[in-house]
Design a protein around this motif. Structure first.
Motif, short mmCIF file in Angstrom:
data_model
loop_
_atom_site.label_atom_id
_atom_site.label_comp_id
_atom_site.label_asym_id
_atom_site.label_seq_id
_atom_site.Cartn_x
_atom_site.Cartn_y
_atom_site.Cartn_z
N LYS A 135 0.84 -1.22 0.00
CA LYS A 135 0.00 0.00 0.00
C LYS A 135 0.86 1.26 0.00
CE LYS A 135 -3.42 -2.52 2.63
NZ LYS A 135 -3.35 -3.11 3.95
N MET A 136 2.17 1.10 -0.08
CA MET A 136 3.07 2.26 -0.03
C MET A 136 3.76 2.45 -1.38
SD MET A 136 4.84 1.58 3.64
CE MET A 136 3.96 1.74 5.17
N ASP A 137 4.40 3.61 -1.54
CA ASP A 137 5.14 3.86 -2.78
C ASP A 137 6.39 2.99 -2.82
OD1 ASP A 137 3.29 5.76 -3.39
OD2 ASP A 137 4.44 7.39 -2.47
N ALA A 138 6.94 2.81 -4.03
CA ALA A 138 8.20 2.06 -4.15
C ALA A 138 9.33 2.88 -3.51
CB ALA A 138 8.49 1.78 -5.61
N GLY A 139 10.49 2.29 -3.39
CA GLY A 139 11.63 3.02 -2.81
C GLY A 139 11.51 3.20 -1.31
N LEU A 160 11.59 -6.76 -2.39
CA LEU A 160 11.31 -5.34 -2.69
C LEU A 160 12.57 -4.72 -3.31
CD1 LEU A 160 9.57 -4.49 0.72
CD2 LEU A 160 8.43 -4.91 -1.47
N PRO A 161 12.77 -4.93 -4.61
CA PRO A 161 14.05 -4.55 -5.23
C PRO A 161 14.35 -3.06 -5.16
CG PRO A 161 12.60 -5.73 -6.78
CD PRO A 161 11.84 -5.58 -5.53
N GLU A 162 13.32 -2.22 -4.93
CA GLU A 162 13.61 -0.78 -4.88
C GLU A 162 13.79 -0.28 -3.45
OE1 GLU A 162 11.17 1.72 -7.40
OE2 GLU A 162 10.72 -0.05 -8.63
N ALA A 163 13.59 -1.16 -2.48
CA ALA A 163 13.67 -0.71 -1.08
C ALA A 163 15.12 -0.56 -0.63
CB ALA A 163 12.94 -1.71 -0.19
N ARG A 164 15.33 0.37 0.30
CA ARG A 164 16.65 0.50 0.94
C ARG A 164 16.50 0.00 2.37
NH1 ARG A 164 15.83 5.03 -1.71
NH2 ARG A 164 15.37 6.28 0.13
N ILE A 165 17.35 -0.94 2.73
CA ILE A 165 17.16 -1.61 4.02
C ILE A 165 18.32 -1.29 4.95
CG2 ILE A 165 16.55 -3.82 5.10
CD1 ILE A 165 14.97 -3.98 2.65
#
Ligand SMILES: C[S@@+](CC[C@H](N)C(=O)[O-])C[C@H]1O[C@@H](n2cnc3c(N)ncnc32)[C@H](O)[C@@H]1O
Length: 310
Positions: A135-139, A160-165
């Motif tokens: 439900k959230m934007d990418a990144g 989530l390939p666009e997420a920063r962890i």
């Protein structure tokens, strides 16, 4: 154990699990024998453990054993297997630590005595976080507090390939294992690892998603626990006299580390769910929810920071 575990009497003739004579031990005979032996020793996951250890001793995949049931096991393979079986029963080492690996979310992870062996129920937290992220934007910016082997952080990085962890741990040794796992899975460039207590390593920062599987056992529970747990780090298991100490701190402090509308998910013991949900509501979280694991027990509690207000 050493007298009865499949040991060849000679190259040609060996004592079978039933004590009769046969030419050689097959995969199936060895599995049956070991399953019975493990059960006698009080090991709950007897057949699964036998399969994992035999597959490792044979240098094959566990499911391959089913095709090779009738195949004879060579003496040197049996020697390797016997050594693993002995450590499983005598030292009560968990299979994952014996083999140095554990699959989580279909990712092969290295595990050592410096980290908690990732548990299948923790996949409930990954699932809940992925649902929230949809439900959230990418990144997205995600924080995993108490990452251990990196299990949750790496599962989310994979999905989530666009997420920063960002992932933290109190234990520098655990972070080394997480770093190796991230490198092995080619996810290291998207994972920031920080050492420190609670939210200290991310002071002043804000995330879209915070996940944590903190230690949640009470110290008083130690005597009743399975002997295998003695091989895992105490600080990964025990939170203090109550068991809820770190859960309580996270519930109180997570709001300040979340962006408006951000989501927090915490793994816990089922009996702690109501109390932790109460703490989240007191801390101003909305949509406070319990998520059930495959055995239908409340395993994860989540809440959302209201979308407005600082
Ligand atoms: C239950 S283990 C979870 C490991 C991993 N996230 C998993 O789910 O498999 C808890 C982890 O939190 C770490 N830990 C314990 N207390 C902590 C604290 N105060 N701050 C940060 N990490 C902590 C432990 O070292 C351990 O790696």
């Amino acid at each position: 154990m050493t007298e009865t575990l499949p040991t060849p009497a000679s190259d040609q003739t060996q004592t079978t699990p039933a004590g009769a004579k046969s030419k050689s031990w097959t995969v199936l005979e060895i599995l049956r024998w070991t399953t019975g032996y493990f059960k006698e020793k009080g090991i709950q996951t007897a057949r699964l453990d036998a399969e994992c250890l035999l597959a490792d001793a044979l240098g094959t995949e566990r499911l391959r054993l089913y095709i090779d049931f009738e195949k004879p096991v060579a003496p040197e393979e049996r020697d390797r297997y016997r050594a693993l079986v002995r450590r499983r029963t005598d030292e009560r080492l968990p299979v994952a630590l014996l083999l140095g690996k554990k699959e989580f979310w279909s990712l092969p992870l290295e595990v050592t005595p410096d980290v908690l062996v990732p548990r299948p129920e923790t996949e409930t937290l990954v699932e809940a976080a992925l649902q929230a992220s949809a439900k959230m934007d990418a990144g997205l910016e995600i924080f995993d507090l108490g990452t251990g082997s990196g299990a949750i952080a790496l599962a989310l990085a994979k999905e989530l390939p666009e997420a920063r962890i960002t992932a933290s741990d109190l234990s520098a040794a655990a972070l080394e294992v997480a770093r190796r796992n991230a490198e092995q899975l080619e996810l290291a460039s998207r994972l920031e690892l920080l050492c420190g207590d609670g939210f200290e390593p991310v002071a002043g920062r804000r995330f879209d998603l915070i996940v944590s599987n903190p230690p949640y056992l009470a110290e008083s529970e130690a005597p009743g626990l399975a002997p295998e747990l003695a091989h895992e780090p105490k600080q990964a298991l025990f939170a203090g006299p109550e068991g809820t100490e770190l859960l309580c701190r996270i519930a109180a402090q997570a709001g300040d580390r979340l962006k408006p509308g951000g989501w927090l998910g915490l793994e816990l013991a089922p009996h702690q769910a109501e109390q932790v949900m109460g703490w989240l509501r007191e801390a101003g979280f909305e949509h406070v929810t319990a998520h059930r694991d495959l055995t239908d027990r409340a395993r994860v509690v989540s809440g959302r920071r209201p979308p407005t207000g600082d």
